[in-house]
Write a protein that holds these residues in place. Structure first.
Motif, PDB file in Angstrom:
ATOM      1  N   ILE A 318       0.836  -1.198   0.000  1.00 43.71           N
ATOM      2  CA  ILE A 318       0.000   0.000   0.000  1.00 43.71           C
ATOM      3  C   ILE A 318       0.874   1.252   0.000  1.00 43.71           C
ATOM      4  O   ILE A 318       1.799   1.383   0.793  1.00 43.71           O
ATOM      5  CB  ILE A 318      -0.932   0.022   1.222  1.00 43.71           C
ATOM      6  CG1 ILE A 318      -1.890  -1.184   1.176  1.00 43.71           C
ATOM      7  CG2 ILE A 318      -1.726   1.329   1.265  1.00 43.71           C
ATOM      8  CD1 ILE A 318      -2.788  -1.285   2.392  1.00 43.71           C
ATOM      9  N   ALA A 319       0.558   2.171  -0.926  1.00 43.94           N
ATOM     10  CA  ALA A 319       1.157   3.505  -0.956  1.00 43.94           C
ATOM     11  C   ALA A 319       0.015   4.509  -0.955  1.00 43.94           C
ATOM     12  O   ALA A 319      -0.972   4.323  -1.680  1.00 43.94           O
ATOM     13  CB  ALA A 319       2.029   3.685  -2.193  1.00 43.94           C
ATOM     14  N   ALA A 320       0.125   5.551  -0.143  1.00 42.29           N
ATOM     15  CA  ALA A 320      -1.002   6.474  -0.008  1.00 42.29           C
ATOM     16  C   ALA A 320      -0.526   7.911   0.122  1.00 42.29           C
ATOM     17  O   ALA A 320       0.560   8.186   0.654  1.00 42.29           O
ATOM     18  CB  ALA A 320      -1.863   6.093   1.195  1.00 42.29           C
ATOM     19  N   VAL A 321      -1.360   8.822  -0.367  1.00 42.81           N
ATOM     20  CA  VAL A 321      -1.139  10.260  -0.244  1.00 42.81           C
ATOM     21  C   VAL A 321      -2.407  10.863   0.354  1.00 42.81           C
ATOM     22  O   VAL A 321      -3.521  10.547  -0.084  1.00 42.81           O
ATOM     23  CB  VAL A 321      -0.864  10.913  -1.611  1.00 42.81           C
ATOM     24  CG1 VAL A 321      -0.584  12.396  -1.442  1.00 42.81           C
ATOM     25  CG2 VAL A 321       0.291  10.227  -2.310  1.00 42.81           C
ATOM     26  N   VAL A 322      -2.235  11.732   1.343  1.00 42.70           N
ATOM     27  CA  VAL A 322      -3.361  12.438   1.944  1.00 42.70           C
ATOM     28  C   VAL A 322      -3.098  13.931   1.788  1.00 42.70           C
ATOM     29  O   VAL A 322      -2.048  14.438   2.205  1.00 42.70           O
ATOM     30  CB  VAL A 322      -3.536  12.083   3.431  1.00 42.70           C
ATOM     31  CG1 VAL A 322      -4.711  12.851   4.022  1.00 42.70           C
ATOM     32  CG2 VAL A 322      -3.735  10.579   3.608  1.00 42.70           C
ATOM     33  N   ALA A 323      -4.043  14.634   1.182  1.00 44.46           N
ATOM     34  CA  ALA A 323      -3.891  16.066   0.949  1.00 44.46           C
ATOM     35  C   ALA A 323      -5.110  16.800   1.494  1.00 44.46           C
ATOM     36  O   ALA A 323      -6.247  16.349   1.302  1.00 44.46           O
ATOM     37  CB  ALA A 323      -3.721  16.354  -0.532  1.00 44.46           C
ATOM     38  N   HIS A 324      -4.864  17.918   2.173  1.00 43.40           N
ATOM     39  CA  HIS A 324      -5.953  18.689   2.779  1.00 43.40           C
ATOM     40  C   HIS A 324      -6.056  20.059   2.108  1.00 43.40           C
ATOM     41  O   HIS A 324      -5.061  20.638   1.667  1.00 43.40           O
ATOM     42  CB  HIS A 324      -5.703  18.890   4.273  1.00 43.40           C
ATOM     43  CG  HIS A 324      -5.574  17.612   5.044  1.00 43.40           C
ATOM     44  ND1 HIS A 324      -6.645  16.790   5.325  1.00 43.40           N
ATOM     45  CD2 HIS A 324      -4.480  17.002   5.598  1.00 43.40           C
ATOM     46  CE1 HIS A 324      -6.238  15.739   6.010  1.00 43.40           C
ATOM     47  NE2 HIS A 324      -4.929  15.844   6.188  1.00 43.40           N
ATOM     48  N   GLY A 325      -7.279  20.562   2.038  1.00 41.29           N
ATOM     49  CA  GLY A 325      -7.511  21.930   1.575  1.00 41.29           C
ATOM     50  C   GLY A 325      -7.120  22.164   0.134  1.00 41.29           C
ATOM     51  O   GLY A 325      -6.491  23.170  -0.175  1.00 41.29           O
ATOM     52  N   ILE A 326      -7.521  21.257  -0.745  1.00 43.01           N
ATOM     53  CA  ILE A 326      -7.238  21.435  -2.168  1.00 43.01           C
ATOM     54  C   ILE A 326      -8.338  22.300  -2.771  1.00 43.01           C
ATOM     55  O   ILE A 326      -9.524  21.958  -2.706  1.00 43.01           O
ATOM     56  CB  ILE A 326      -7.169  20.081  -2.899  1.00 43.01           C
ATOM     57  CG1 ILE A 326      -6.126  19.185  -2.240  1.00 43.01           C
ATOM     58  CG2 ILE A 326      -6.844  20.287  -4.373  1.00 43.01           C
ATOM     59  CD1 ILE A 326      -4.728  19.769  -2.243  1.00 43.01           C
ATOM     60  N   ASP A 327      -7.959  23.421  -3.344  1.00 42.86           N
ATOM     61  CA  ASP A 327      -8.947  24.343  -3.897  1.00 42.86           C
ATOM     62  C   ASP A 327      -9.270  23.964  -5.342  1.00 42.86           C
ATOM     63  O   ASP A 327     -10.341  23.494  -5.656  1.00 42.86           O
ATOM     64  CB  ASP A 327      -8.430  25.773  -3.811  1.00 42.86           C
ATOM     65  CG  ASP A 327      -9.431  26.762  -4.370  1.00 42.86           C
ATOM     66  OD1 ASP A 327     -10.634  26.577  -4.133  1.00 42.86           O
ATOM     67  OD2 ASP A 327      -9.024  27.707  -5.056  1.00 42.86           O
ATOM     68  N   GLU A 328      -8.349  24.167  -6.219  1.00 40.69           N
ATOM     69  CA  GLU A 328      -8.462  23.731  -7.611  1.00 40.69           C
ATOM     70  C   GLU A 328      -7.095  23.188  -7.992  1.00 40.69           C
ATOM     71  O   GLU A 328      -6.135  23.930  -8.083  1.00 40.69           O
ATOM     72  CB  GLU A 328      -8.862  24.878  -8.537  1.00 40.69           C
ATOM     73  CG  GLU A 328      -8.947  24.477  -9.997  1.00 40.69           C
ATOM     74  CD  GLU A 328      -9.273  25.645 -10.910  1.00 40.69           C
ATOM     75  OE1 GLU A 328      -9.045  25.509 -12.122  1.00 40.69           O
ATOM     76  OE2 GLU A 328      -9.722  26.687 -10.404  1.00 40.69           O
ATOM     77  N   GLY A 329      -6.984  21.888  -8.175  1.00 43.40           N
ATOM     78  CA  GLY A 329      -5.675  21.322  -8.437  1.00 43.40           C
ATOM     79  C   GLY A 329      -5.737  19.825  -8.601  1.00 43.40           C
ATOM     80  O   GLY A 329      -6.706  19.281  -9.130  1.00 43.40           O
ATOM     81  N   SER A 330      -4.695  19.143  -8.123  1.00 48.42           N
ATOM     82  CA  SER A 330      -4.614  17.706  -8.345  1.00 48.42           C
ATOM     83  C   SER A 330      -3.725  17.045  -7.302  1.00 48.42           C
ATOM     84  O   SER A 330      -2.895  17.693  -6.667  1.00 48.42           O
ATOM     85  CB  SER A 330      -4.065  17.409  -9.746  1.00 48.42           C
ATOM     86  OG  SER A 330      -2.745  17.928  -9.894  1.00 48.42           O
ATOM     87  N   VAL A 331      -3.922  15.751  -7.158  1.00 49.15           N
ATOM     88  CA  VAL A 331      -3.068  14.910  -6.321  1.00 49.15           C
ATOM     89  C   VAL A 331      -2.594  13.765  -7.206  1.00 49.15           C
ATOM     90  O   VAL A 331      -3.418  13.034  -7.779  1.00 49.15           O
ATOM     91  CB  VAL A 331      -3.826  14.360  -5.094  1.00 49.15           C
ATOM     92  CG1 VAL A 331      -2.941  13.419  -4.304  1.00 49.15           C
ATOM     93  CG2 VAL A 331      -4.318  15.504  -4.225  1.00 49.15           C
TER      94      VAL A 331
END
Length: 340
Positions: A318-331
């Motif tokens: 398992i590989a994971a990314v957690v991103a908070h407060g994305i307005d207009e963009g990408s992960v």
């Protein structure tokens, strides 16, 4: 492959592997069930102008010779409530249709007024800001028209609290399914349905399997482009101020050919604010990538947009990314398989 929804989120695997072309599952665009077949053939009496939405609507009403009350009566016969005063404001350019049901009303107006298909809708699609639509390509995205005709431009009527994508990768480096969970809060009106755009490998048809909280409504498929649009009907509509959750899975109906690429990746785009995005990729324990890295981009956080950060691939795959407060963009989560 990937999926998107609520008019602003889209995702997909990078460098998709083409598969055999199949068009057998491509469906015709569904009109309102209350629309009589005879209304689908445009028959405008005389030429109509190529102008603004208001001017086109005014010309179409004049050409048909119908009073506004009569137009609204015919709309009610198709299950659409629209007042003569609102129609008058549209006609004279004092306001424009923007909400879900308003956009659906415009699609039905083309039938009632017998205009060429897209005569009214096209001006709205072209004039709306780009963030209202999931398309961000140089060519026209067919999802734009389908979303407008189904009245599924959710815009800012929902607040996206959580978007979680779990991508399963097989030993041949192919994404074989994406499980998506969405947690939403309604802001101003009751939300009873959502539009979901799913992307996969070109030539490979997709299917969407609903899980908790929803069922499949209307669909439109473009297998040659690896594209599927689905109307999800919520089991329990989300009232203003309330929170709702739903799950669904997107998977290919045919396995694409194994990939020989040494690099791969998956990306989730959003054109609306999302409180938290979780992107999780699961690799076979016996076929882990050599390395993985993430890039998070957000319009309101340009300082972190160019930074690439290593991501640990656990022994469980398992590989994971957690991103908070994305307005207009990408992960994005990318990986390198290394030499064979």
């Amino acid at each position: 492959m990937g999926s998107s929804g609520s008019g602003g989120e889209r995702s997909g695997a990078e460098n998709p592997v083409p598969g055999p072309t199949s068009t057998s599952r491509a469906a015709s665009l569904l009109r309102s069930p209350a629309t009589p077949p005879s209304a689908l053939t445009p028959d405008p009496p005389g030429a109509l102008p190529e102008d603004t939405f208001g001017a086109r609507l005014d010309a179409a009403i004049n050409a048909r010779g119908l009073a506004l009350e009569r137009v609204c009566e015919r709309l009610r016969g198709a299950g659409i409530a629209l007042s003569p005063s609102t129609l008058s404001l549209w006609r004279h350019g004092r306001s424009r249709p923007r909400r879900n049901e308003a956009m659906r009303a415009v699609a039905e107006l083309e039938n009632v007024l017998r205009t060429p298909r897209g005569y009214l809708l096209d001006t709205l699609v072209r004039s709306l800001p780009a963030h209202h639509w999931s398309a961000r390509t140089e060519t026209e995205d067919p999802v734009q028209r389908v979303r407008a005709e189904m009245g599924l431009d959710e815009g800012d009527t929902v607040q996206r609290l959580l978007v979680h994508h779990r991508v399963d990768i097989d030993p041949q480096h192919r994404p074989i399914g994406v499980r998506i969970r969405r947690v939403l809060r309604s802001t101003r009106e009751t939300v009873s349905r959502l539009g979901v755009t799913s992307h996969g490998s070109e030539g490979v048809p997709l299917e969407l399997v609903p899980g908790h909280g929803s069922r499949v409504g209307r669909q439109r498929s473009w297998p040659e482009r690896g594209l599927l649009f689905t109307e999800l009907l919520l089991d329990v509509p989300i009232a203003p101020g309330r929170i709702g959750a739903l799950d669904y899975t997107v998977r290919p109906l045919e396995r694409p050919a194994p990939s020989d690429d040494l690099e791969g990746g998956y990306i989730v785009h959003t054109e609306f604010p999302v409180s938290t995005i979780v992107l999780e990729c699961r690799f076979p324990v016996g076929a882990l990538p050599a390395s993985a890295a993430s890039i998070v981009r957000s319009r309101e956080a340009t300082a972190r947009s160019s930074a690439e950060h290593p991501v640990d691939v656990g022994r469980d795959g398992i590989a994971a990314v957690v991103a908070h407060g994305i307005d207009e963009g990408s992960v994005r989560l990318g990986w390198t398989w290394g030499a064979a």
